[in-house]
Design an enzyme around this catalytic site. Structure first.
Site, PDB file in Angstrom:
ATOM      1  N   ASP A  52       0.841  -1.203   0.000  1.00 23.83           N
ATOM      2  CA  ASP A  52       0.000   0.000   0.000  1.00 23.83           C
ATOM      3  C   ASP A  52       0.875   1.251   0.000  1.00 23.83           C
ATOM      4  OD1 ASP A  52      -2.912   1.128   0.709  1.00 23.83           O
ATOM      5  OD2 ASP A  52      -1.412   2.263   1.828  1.00 23.83           O
ATOM      6  N   TYR A  57       3.274   9.685  -0.398  1.00 28.74           N
ATOM      7  CA  TYR A  57       4.339   9.036   0.382  1.00 28.74           C
ATOM      8  C   TYR A  57       5.702   9.226  -0.296  1.00 28.74           C
ATOM      9  CZ  TYR A  57       0.361   6.445   2.439  1.00 28.74           C
ATOM     10  OH  TYR A  57      -0.828   6.079   3.024  1.00 28.74           O
ATOM     11  N   LYS A  82      -2.722   6.081  -4.392  1.00 30.02           N
ATOM     12  CA  LYS A  82      -3.834   7.000  -4.065  1.00 30.02           C
ATOM     13  C   LYS A  82      -3.556   8.372  -4.668  1.00 30.02           C
ATOM     14  CE  LYS A  82      -3.696   4.689   0.417  1.00 30.02           C
ATOM     15  NZ  LYS A  82      -2.313   4.559   0.852  1.00 30.02           N
ATOM     16  N   HIS A 115      -7.549   9.644  -1.887  1.00 33.86           N
ATOM     17  CA  HIS A 115      -6.896   9.599  -0.567  1.00 33.86           C
ATOM     18  C   HIS A 115      -7.773  10.204   0.539  1.00 33.86           C
ATOM     19  CE1 HIS A 115      -2.561   9.161   1.051  1.00 33.86           C
ATOM     20  NE2 HIS A 115      -3.410   8.962   2.018  1.00 33.86           N
TER      21      HIS A 115
HETATM   22  N1  LIG Z   1      -5.327   6.289   3.603  1.00 34.08           N
HETATM   23  C1  LIG Z   1      -4.777   7.037   4.534  1.00 34.08           C
HETATM   24  O1  LIG Z   1      -5.132   8.203   4.749  1.00 34.08           O
HETATM   25  C2  LIG Z   1      -3.677   6.462   5.360  1.00 34.08           C
HETATM   26  C3  LIG Z   1      -3.225   7.142   6.498  1.00 34.08           C
HETATM   27  C4  LIG Z   1      -2.214   6.574   7.255  1.00 34.08           C
HETATM   28  C5  LIG Z   1      -1.685   5.352   6.870  1.00 34.08           C
HETATM   29  N2  LIG Z   1      -2.119   4.720   5.741  1.00 34.08           N
HETATM   30  C6  LIG Z   1      -1.559   3.406   5.306  1.00 34.08           C
HETATM   31  O2  LIG Z   1      -1.645   2.498   6.401  1.00 34.08           O
HETATM   32  C7  LIG Z   1      -0.347   1.972   6.685  1.00 34.08           C
HETATM   33  C8  LIG Z   1      -0.226   1.624   8.158  1.00 34.08           C
HETATM   34  O3  LIG Z   1      -0.508   2.726   8.986  1.00 34.08           O
HETATM   35  P1  LIG Z   1       0.624   3.558   9.768  1.00 34.08           P
HETATM   36  O4  LIG Z   1       1.889   3.525   9.031  1.00 34.08           O
HETATM   37  O5  LIG Z   1       0.009   4.876  10.084  1.00 34.08           O
HETATM   38  O6  LIG Z   1       0.769   2.882  11.176  1.00 34.08           O
HETATM   39  P2  LIG Z   1       0.795   1.413  11.840  1.00 34.08           P
HETATM   40  O7  LIG Z   1       0.936   0.361  10.823  1.00 34.08           O
HETATM   41  O8  LIG Z   1      -0.342   1.387  12.788  1.00 34.08           O
HETATM   42  O9  LIG Z   1       2.107   1.510  12.739  1.00 34.08           O
HETATM   43  C9  LIG Z   1       3.363   1.675  12.166  1.00 34.08           C
HETATM   44  C10 LIG Z   1       4.348   1.927  13.316  1.00 34.08           C
HETATM   45  O10 LIG Z   1       4.416   0.780  14.153  1.00 34.08           O
HETATM   46  C11 LIG Z   1       5.774   0.305  14.183  1.00 34.08           C
HETATM   47  N3  LIG Z   1       5.704  -1.164  14.171  1.00 34.08           N
HETATM   48  C12 LIG Z   1       5.348  -1.957  13.145  1.00 34.08           C
HETATM   49  N4  LIG Z   1       5.373  -3.246  13.516  1.00 34.08           N
HETATM   50  C13 LIG Z   1       5.759  -3.279  14.796  1.00 34.08           C
HETATM   51  C14 LIG Z   1       5.982  -4.314  15.724  1.00 34.08           C
HETATM   52  N5  LIG Z   1       5.784  -5.582  15.401  1.00 34.08           N
HETATM   53  N6  LIG Z   1       6.394  -3.966  16.968  1.00 34.08           N
HETATM   54  C15 LIG Z   1       6.593  -2.672  17.296  1.00 34.08           C
HETATM   55  N7  LIG Z   1       6.389  -1.637  16.469  1.00 34.08           N
HETATM   56  C16 LIG Z   1       5.972  -1.935  15.228  1.00 34.08           C
HETATM   57  C17 LIG Z   1       6.441   0.875  12.956  1.00 34.08           C
HETATM   58  O11 LIG Z   1       7.813   1.073  13.176  1.00 34.08           O
HETATM   59  P3  LIG Z   1       8.964   0.280  12.347  1.00 34.08           P
HETATM   60  O12 LIG Z   1       8.817   0.693  10.905  1.00 34.08           O
HETATM   61  O13 LIG Z   1      10.207   0.795  12.991  1.00 34.08           O
HETATM   62  O14 LIG Z   1       8.732  -1.176  12.571  1.00 34.08           O
HETATM   63  C18 LIG Z   1       5.733   2.212  12.812  1.00 34.08           C
HETATM   64  O15 LIG Z   1       6.309   3.178  13.665  1.00 34.08           O
HETATM   65  C19 LIG Z   1       0.572   3.115   6.221  1.00 34.08           C
HETATM   66  O16 LIG Z   1       1.903   2.725   6.102  1.00 34.08           O
HETATM   67  C20 LIG Z   1      -0.087   3.497   4.930  1.00 34.08           C
HETATM   68  O17 LIG Z   1       0.241   2.574   3.909  1.00 34.08           O
HETATM   69  C21 LIG Z   1      -3.116   5.250   4.997  1.00 34.08           C
END
Ligand SMILES: NC(=O)c1ccc[n+]([C@@H]2O[C@H](COP(=O)([O-])OP(=O)(O)OC[C@H]3O[C@@H](n4cnc5c(N)ncnc54)[C@H](OP(=O)(O)O)[C@@H]3O)[C@@H](O)[C@H]2O)c1
Length: 279
Positions: A52, A57, A82, A115
């Site tokens: 994704d 990004y 997106k 988005h």
């Molecule tokens: N459509 C939208 O508006 C929107 C908005 C936000 C996000 N997104 C998408 O959703 C995806 C996921 O959301 P997100 O990036 O906001 O947050 P998330 O997946 O909830 O959390 C990511 C964070 O958690 C850490 N992490 C991951 N696995 C871990 C584990 N096993 N133990 C401890 N820490 C861990 C990562 O650090 P490390 O990298 O250091 O492991 C990072 O800091 C995004 O990457 C993006 O593709 C979409």
């Protein structure tokens, strides 16, 4: 109907029959270049088949490079991008799509999303996505951060219904009514920030369940998403996290445990409110 959960490569059908892998890698805040290339390669090596990304990004080129260099056949990987808010509108969305495809170096995209629901623009943006879909340039189209009132504005004028709605989803923001509305319209719910951007470890209930099953809190939440029928895309750039976040196919949460996690809901966002989205 309950959705079947099998293994890391498992898929669910979207409304048009296209299969979406229910577990993917999110790459928001993965730096363009070596960091995102390595993360995507580790994910594909571990068995992920869904990535994704988004124009905003600024790492689409790295995502495309990693897929090409991974040795995994292109058709086995489901790629989402997106259109960003500043590019919304009919012609500008078509141009934004071309630019994403130039960077990704792909012929066909698997899923293209609006988005955020930019007021006064998202209907024209949607017409552009419908054209891309009709032209065969994208296999599925959808939205992100659309609340029920946004969908109520879009659905009556849409020739093709959105197949996906990607939303903030974790134990502090469950939005059961929006989930039900999407289900009713055959719109696949997809979770962003499924690991609460790292705050997952602050949840006692999740920690207790993790201890009970000998899993990590992140694994408990990924499993909760899947058992709730929600496609999930945890982000990591660390190989151990990428591997462990997908190691969720050897335990099952009970109905009471799923409800227990639901009950942590505080209607609290970690990201922007879709009605006051980033400009
Ligand atoms: N459509 C939208 O508006 C929107 C908005 C936000 C996000 N997104 C998408 O959703 C995806 C996921 O959301 P997100 O990036 O906001 O947050 P998330 O997946 O909830 O959390 C990511 C964070 O958690 C850490 N992490 C991951 N696995 C871990 C584990 N096993 N133990 C401890 N820490 C861990 C990562 O650090 P490390 O990298 O250091 O492991 C990072 O800091 C995004 O990457 C993006 O593709 C979409």
């Amino acid at each position: 109907m309950e959705k079947k959960i099998t293994d890391i490569g498992g898929t669910w059908p979207l409304a048009n029959g296209v299969q979406i892998p229910y577990l993917g890698l999110g790459v928001w805040q993965a730096d363009e270049g070596a960091e995102v290339v390595q993360a995507v390669k580790w994910a594909l090596e571990a068995g992920y088949r869904h990535i994704d990304t988004a124009a905003v990004y600024k790492n689409e080129a790295g995502v495309g490079q990693a897929i090409r260099e991974s040795g995994v056949p292109r058709e086995e990987v489901f790629v989402t991008s997106k259109v960003w808010n500043t590019e919304q509108g009919y012609d500008s969305t078509l141009r934004a799509f071309d630019e994403s495809m130039r960077l990704l170096e792909l012929d066909v995209l698997d899923l293209y999303l609006i988005h955020w629901p930019v007021p006064g623009k998202f209907r024209d943006t949607w017409r552009a996505l419908e054209k891309l879909y009709a032209d065969g340039r994208v296999r599925a189209i959808g939205v992100s951060n659309f609340l029920q009132h946004h969908l109520e504005e879009l659905l009556p004028v849409a020739k093709v219904k959105p197949m996906v709605n990607q939303l903030e989803f974790h134990p502090w923001l469950v939005q059961p009514e929006l989930q039900a509305y999407c289900r009713q319209h055959d719109i696949q719910y997809q979770a962003w920030s499924p690991l609460m951007q790292g705050k997952v470890f602050e949840q006692d209930v999740v920690n207790e369940l993790a201890a009970k099953y000998g899993k990590s809190p992140a694994q408990v939440l990924v499993r909760w998403d899947l058992q709730r029928g929600v496609v999930t895309i945890p982000k990591s750039v660390k190989q151990n996290h990428i591997i462990s976040n997908a190691d969720v196919f050897d335990f099952e949460l009970s109905a009471d445990e799923l409800a227990y996690i639901d009950s942590l809901d505080r209607h609290q966002r970690l990201g922007p409110d879709p009605d006051v989205f980033p400009k």
